[in-house]
Design a protein around this motif. Structure first.
Motif, PDB file in Angstrom:
ATOM      1  N   CYS A   1      -3.080   4.195   5.329  1.00 28.96           N
ATOM      2  CA  CYS A   1      -4.184   3.364   4.844  1.00 28.96           C
ATOM      3  C   CYS A   1      -3.902   1.915   5.205  1.00 28.96           C
ATOM      4  O   CYS A   1      -2.756   1.518   5.438  1.00 28.96           O
ATOM      5  CB  CYS A   1      -4.406   3.522   3.343  1.00 28.96           C
ATOM      6  SG  CYS A   1      -3.154   2.802   2.288  1.00 28.96           S
TER       7      CYS A   1
ATOM      8  N   TRP B   1      -8.649   4.254   6.550  1.00 27.83           N
ATOM      9  CA  TRP B   1      -7.667   5.311   6.830  1.00 27.83           C
ATOM     10  C   TRP B   1      -7.591   5.505   8.339  1.00 27.83           C
ATOM     11  O   TRP B   1      -8.623   5.564   9.013  1.00 27.83           O
ATOM     12  CB  TRP B   1      -8.064   6.623   6.172  1.00 27.83           C
ATOM     13  CG  TRP B   1      -7.862   6.671   4.699  1.00 27.83           C
ATOM     14  CD1 TRP B   1      -8.801   6.466   3.725  1.00 27.83           C
ATOM     15  CD2 TRP B   1      -6.644   6.962   4.006  1.00 27.83           C
ATOM     16  NE1 TRP B   1      -8.241   6.603   2.480  1.00 27.83           N
ATOM     17  CE2 TRP B   1      -6.915   6.916   2.624  1.00 27.83           C
ATOM     18  CE3 TRP B   1      -5.338   7.263   4.418  1.00 27.83           C
ATOM     19  CZ2 TRP B   1      -5.945   7.142   1.654  1.00 27.83           C
ATOM     20  CZ3 TRP B   1      -4.372   7.491   3.460  1.00 27.83           C
ATOM     21  CH2 TRP B   1      -4.674   7.429   2.097  1.00 27.83           C
TER      22      TRP B   1
ATOM     23  N   LEU C   1       0.852  -1.179   0.000  1.00 25.35           N
ATOM     24  CA  LEU C   1       0.000   0.000   0.000  1.00 25.35           C
ATOM     25  C   LEU C   1       0.895   1.239   0.000  1.00 25.35           C
ATOM     26  O   LEU C   1       1.780   1.347   0.857  1.00 25.35           O
ATOM     27  CB  LEU C   1      -0.909   0.010   1.226  1.00 25.35           C
ATOM     28  CG  LEU C   1      -1.811  -1.211   1.414  1.00 25.35           C
ATOM     29  CD1 LEU C   1      -2.562  -1.125   2.732  1.00 25.35           C
ATOM     30  CD2 LEU C   1      -2.781  -1.345   0.254  1.00 25.35           C
TER      31      LEU C   1
ATOM     32  N   GLU D   1       0.744   5.332   0.096  1.00 28.68           N
ATOM     33  CA  GLU D   1      -0.020   6.564   0.255  1.00 28.68           C
ATOM     34  C   GLU D   1       0.688   7.733  -0.413  1.00 28.68           C
ATOM     35  O   GLU D   1       1.921   7.747  -0.512  1.00 28.68           O
ATOM     36  CB  GLU D   1      -0.221   6.908   1.737  1.00 28.68           C
ATOM     37  CG  GLU D   1      -0.965   5.882   2.558  1.00 28.68           C
ATOM     38  CD  GLU D   1      -0.028   5.020   3.359  1.00 28.68           C
ATOM     39  OE1 GLU D   1      -0.440   4.491   4.411  1.00 28.68           O
ATOM     40  OE2 GLU D   1       1.132   4.872   2.949  1.00 28.68           O
TER      41      GLU D   1
ATOM     42  N   CYS E   1      -4.256   6.122  -1.808  1.00 33.82           N
ATOM     43  CA  CYS E   1      -3.555   4.916  -1.377  1.00 33.82           C
ATOM     44  C   CYS E   1      -3.724   3.879  -2.476  1.00 33.82           C
ATOM     45  O   CYS E   1      -4.838   3.385  -2.698  1.00 33.82           O
ATOM     46  CB  CYS E   1      -4.115   4.414  -0.060  1.00 33.82           C
ATOM     47  SG  CYS E   1      -3.479   2.798   0.448  1.00 33.82           S
TER      48      CYS E   1
ATOM     49  N   GLY F   1       0.183   0.906   4.870  1.00 35.98           N
ATOM     50  CA  GLY F   1       1.118   1.684   4.092  1.00 35.98           C
ATOM     51  C   GLY F   1       2.153   2.338   4.991  1.00 35.98           C
ATOM     52  O   GLY F   1       2.117   2.183   6.217  1.00 35.98           O
TER      53      GLY F   1
END
Length: 113
Positions: free
Chosen positions: A95, A36, A4, A6, A22, A104
């Motif tokens: 995220c 989030w 992930l 962002e 993301c 992330g």
């Protein structure tokens, strides 16, 4: 393994807006809920918003209509549109693919007064 990534954070004045993105790798994005979270210095990680695979949405109590979460399954991307930003929104925003616990690296949002 899902990655992930962002993006979209930055410095904004109070009252301004930012849109976080993301992007997810792999092929399971569309079948999974995405969320989030944020973490301010010295504070615990806090839930911001989540969207399920069927597009059901939940927000943290503090959002109060200022933020909007959305997703684009064709792009394997989840977004967080943040309006009317306040200095207390300053945090690192992360995220997550909730079911698998993937996170992330985070993107910094700083809101100046």
């Amino acid at each position: 393994q899902v990655q992930l990534v962002e993006s979209g954070g930055g410095l904004v004045q109070a009252g301004g807006s930012l849109r976080l993105s993301c992007a997810a790798s792999g092929s399971i994005f569309s079948r999974n809920a995405m969320g989030w979270y944020r973490q301010a210095p010295g504070k615990e990680r806090e839930f911001v918003a989540a969207i399920t695979s069927s597009f059901s949405i939940n927000y943290g109590d503090f959002v109060k209509g200022r933020f909007t979460i959305s997703r684009d399954n064709a792009k394997s991307t989840v977004y967080l549109q943040m309006n009317s930003l306040r200095p207390e929104d300053t945090a690192v925003y992360y995220c997550s693919m909730l079911a698998y616990g993937y996170w992330g690296q985070g993107t910094q949002v700083t809101v100046s007064s």
